[in-house]
Scaffold this active site. Structure first.
Site, short mmCIF file in Angstrom:
data_model
loop_
_atom_site.label_atom_id
_atom_site.label_comp_id
_atom_site.label_asym_id
_atom_site.label_seq_id
_atom_site.Cartn_x
_atom_site.Cartn_y
_atom_site.Cartn_z
N HIS A 264 0.78 -1.14 -0.10
CA HIS A 264 -0.13 0.07 -0.08
C HIS A 264 0.79 1.27 -0.01
CE1 HIS A 264 -0.18 0.86 4.41
NE2 HIS A 264 0.87 0.46 4.29
N CYS B 10 5.79 6.93 4.28
CA CYS B 10 4.58 6.01 4.29
C CYS B 10 3.78 6.33 2.98
CB CYS B 10 3.53 5.90 5.45
SG CYS B 10 4.63 5.18 6.89
N HIS C 272 5.08 0.50 -0.38
CA HIS C 272 5.70 -0.53 0.56
C HIS C 272 4.65 -1.35 0.83
CE1 HIS C 272 3.79 2.45 3.34
NE2 HIS C 272 3.86 1.53 4.04
N HIS D 91 -1.53 -10.47 -0.74
CA HIS D 91 -0.70 -10.32 -1.94
C HIS D 91 -1.45 -9.41 -2.93
CE1 HIS D 91 1.59 -13.63 -0.39
NE2 HIS D 91 2.45 -13.32 -1.13
N GLU E 92 0.14 -3.82 12.12
CA GLU E 92 1.04 -3.48 10.89
C GLU E 92 2.50 -3.75 11.05
OE1 GLU E 92 0.11 0.26 8.27
OE2 GLU E 92 2.09 0.88 9.57
#
Length: 119
Positions: free
Chosen positions: A14, A24, A28, A65, A99
């Site tokens: 994402h 972010c 990544h 995935h 996460e």
């Protein structure tokens, strides 16, 4: 009241859309640990709150995935992923999305808790 939970790992990519500069915002990936919590006052015709296999298919089968920016209708933050998960399974009232080590988002759908939360 009957309660079940299902834990799974989801590998996906994402990039966040943020109002400030952050690494972010670059593409990544993570290996998320996801735990889904479901409850029901009554068991279904099979004697279950929710079939663990169906939970895995709905969440892992869809996200694993994948590129979350294309799969989800929201900015794919851990918080938004947790909220999205609770909407995918009728008996799901809570989802935890880890996460990274130490970074966990939790969403509880208060409309499904009736003031009571377990697990």
């Amino acid at each position: 009241m009957f309660y079940v939970s299902k834990e799974m790992e989801i590998s996906a990519a994402h990039q966040l859309k943020l109002s400030y500069e952050s690494k972010c915002t670059q593409l990544h990936g993570h290996n998320w640990r996801v735990r889904v919590y479901c409850k029901s006052e009554e068991l279904d015709e099979n004697g279950m709150v929710a079939d663990f296999t169906h939970i895995k298919q709905a969440i892992h089968g869809y996200l694993d995935h994948g590129y979350l920016n294309e799969l989800l209708p929201v900015n794919p933050t851990a918080e938004n992923i947790a909220r999205w998960i609770t909407g995918q399974i009728p008996t799901c009232y809570k989802a935890e999305v880890q996460e990274t080590e130490g970074n966990i988002a939790v969403y509880v759908d208060e409309s499904k808790t009736n003031g009571r939360e377990a697990l």
